[in-house]
Scaffold this motif. Structure first.
Motif, short mmCIF file in Angstrom:
data_model
loop_
_atom_site.label_atom_id
_atom_site.label_comp_id
_atom_site.label_asym_id
_atom_site.label_seq_id
_atom_site.Cartn_x
_atom_site.Cartn_y
_atom_site.Cartn_z
N GLN A 1 30.18 42.40 44.47
CA GLN A 1 29.76 43.79 44.70
C GLN A 1 30.32 44.71 43.62
N VAL A 2 31.59 44.54 43.28
CA VAL A 2 32.20 45.35 42.23
C VAL A 2 31.51 45.07 40.89
N ALA A 3 31.22 43.82 40.62
CA ALA A 3 30.54 43.45 39.38
C ALA A 3 29.14 44.07 39.33
N ALA A 4 28.44 44.07 40.45
CA ALA A 4 27.09 44.66 40.51
C ALA A 4 27.15 46.17 40.26
N GLU A 5 28.15 46.82 40.82
CA GLU A 5 28.31 48.26 40.61
C GLU A 5 28.63 48.56 39.15
N LYS A 6 29.50 47.77 38.56
CA LYS A 6 29.86 47.93 37.15
C LYS A 6 28.63 47.71 36.26
N LYS A 7 27.85 46.69 36.60
CA LYS A 7 26.62 46.40 35.85
C LYS A 7 25.69 47.61 35.89
N GLU A 8 25.45 48.15 37.07
CA GLU A 8 24.56 49.30 37.20
C GLU A 8 25.06 50.50 36.42
N ALA A 9 26.38 50.74 36.47
CA ALA A 9 26.95 51.88 35.74
C ALA A 9 26.74 51.73 34.23
N ILE A 10 26.97 50.53 33.72
CA ILE A 10 26.80 50.29 32.29
C ILE A 10 25.33 50.41 31.90
N LEU A 11 24.45 49.85 32.71
CA LEU A 11 23.02 49.92 32.39
C LEU A 11 22.51 51.35 32.44
N ILE A 12 23.03 52.16 33.34
CA ILE A 12 22.65 53.57 33.40
C ILE A 12 23.08 54.28 32.12
N LYS A 13 24.30 54.00 31.67
CA LYS A 13 24.78 54.63 30.43
C LYS A 13 23.92 54.23 29.24
N ILE A 14 23.57 52.96 29.17
CA ILE A 14 22.72 52.50 28.06
C ILE A 14 21.35 53.17 28.14
N THR A 15 20.80 53.29 29.35
CA THR A 15 19.51 53.94 29.54
C THR A 15 19.57 55.40 29.09
N GLN A 16 20.67 56.07 29.41
CA GLN A 16 20.84 57.46 28.99
C GLN A 16 20.88 57.57 27.46
N LEU A 17 21.56 56.61 26.83
CA LEU A 17 21.60 56.61 25.36
C LEU A 17 20.22 56.37 24.77
N GLU B 1 21.07 45.48 23.62
CA GLU B 1 22.34 45.54 24.35
C GLU B 1 22.09 45.61 25.85
N TYR B 2 21.07 46.34 26.25
CA TYR B 2 20.71 46.44 27.67
C TYR B 2 20.37 45.06 28.22
N ARG B 3 19.48 44.35 27.53
CA ARG B 3 19.07 43.02 27.99
C ARG B 3 20.26 42.05 28.03
N ASN B 4 21.08 42.08 26.99
CA ASN B 4 22.24 41.17 26.94
C ASN B 4 23.25 41.49 28.04
N TYR C 1 25.93 40.15 33.05
CA TYR C 1 26.40 40.51 34.38
C TYR C 1 25.71 39.69 35.47
N ASP C 2 24.46 39.33 35.25
CA ASP C 2 23.78 38.47 36.22
C ASP C 2 24.51 37.13 36.36
N ILE C 3 24.95 36.58 35.24
CA ILE C 3 25.70 35.32 35.27
C ILE C 3 27.03 35.51 36.00
N ILE C 4 27.73 36.59 35.69
CA ILE C 4 29.02 36.87 36.33
C ILE C 4 28.85 37.04 37.83
N ILE C 5 27.84 37.80 38.23
CA ILE C 5 27.59 38.05 39.65
C ILE C 5 27.25 36.73 40.35
N LYS C 6 26.44 35.93 39.73
CA LYS C 6 26.08 34.63 40.32
C LYS C 6 27.33 33.77 40.50
N ARG C 7 28.20 33.73 39.50
CA ARG C 7 29.44 32.95 39.62
C ARG C 7 30.30 33.44 40.78
N LEU C 8 30.42 34.76 40.86
CA LEU C 8 31.25 35.33 41.93
C LEU C 8 30.64 35.07 43.31
N LYS C 9 29.32 35.18 43.42
CA LYS C 9 28.67 34.93 44.72
C LYS C 9 28.85 33.48 45.13
#
Length: 144
Positions: free
Chosen positions: A49-65, A125-128, A133-141
């Motif tokens: 859950q924390v990883a998913a939240e971090k992922k979303e925050a980073i992707l939002i920042k990249i989208t804003q850029l 950078e967004y795609r990468n 993060y998808d890999i990290i989240i999958k490992r954690l789940k």
């Protein structure tokens, strides 16, 4: 002679075991690397859950850029349009194009190129980041 035959059989068994160990070594090494990556992810995020939240925050920042870059690109194209109109004015009057106008056109073309390059970099950078993060989240789940 019997002793020599036994030695050959033992050698064959050892050879077969060594070959199996080599085959399994890569698998064990991959499992060890995976375990290390899972432990890193646990230390960094704690849970999926924390990883998913971090992922979303980073992707939002990249989208804003990316959005900001798109606004800059739009402004650069508007500037280019004005500069081209000025250039056309001089051409239509059969007058030489002023050096500063030529420099502005060159600068603007470089600016457009740089913005496009930066935008492509941000999209990559967004795609990468998303894939990482998808890999990290999958490992954690898998460990939860």
């Amino acid at each position: 002679m019997k002793k020599r035959g036994e030695n050959i059989e033992n050698f064959d068994k050892i050879k077969k075991t060594a070959a199996e160990d080599l085959k399994n070594a890569a698998k064990r090494q991959a499992q060890a690397r995976e375990k290390i990556e899972v432990e890193k992810a646990k230390r960094a995020f704690g849970n999926s859950q924390v990883a998913a939240e971090k992922k979303e925050a980073i992707l939002i920042k990249i989208t804003q850029l990316v959005d900001r870059q798109n606004l800059e690109l739009k402004a650069a194209y508007q500037d280019l349009e004005k500069l081209k109109q000025q250039e056309f004015f001089f051409i239509s009057k059969n007058k030489p194009i002023p050096i500063d106008l030529k420099q502005q056109l060159t600068y603007n073309a470089k600016r457009i190129h740089d913005i496009k390059t930066k935008n492509q970099s941000l999209q990559s950078e967004y795609r990468n980041t998303q894939a990482e993060y998808d890999i990290i989240i999958k490992r954690l789940k898998n460990t939860e």
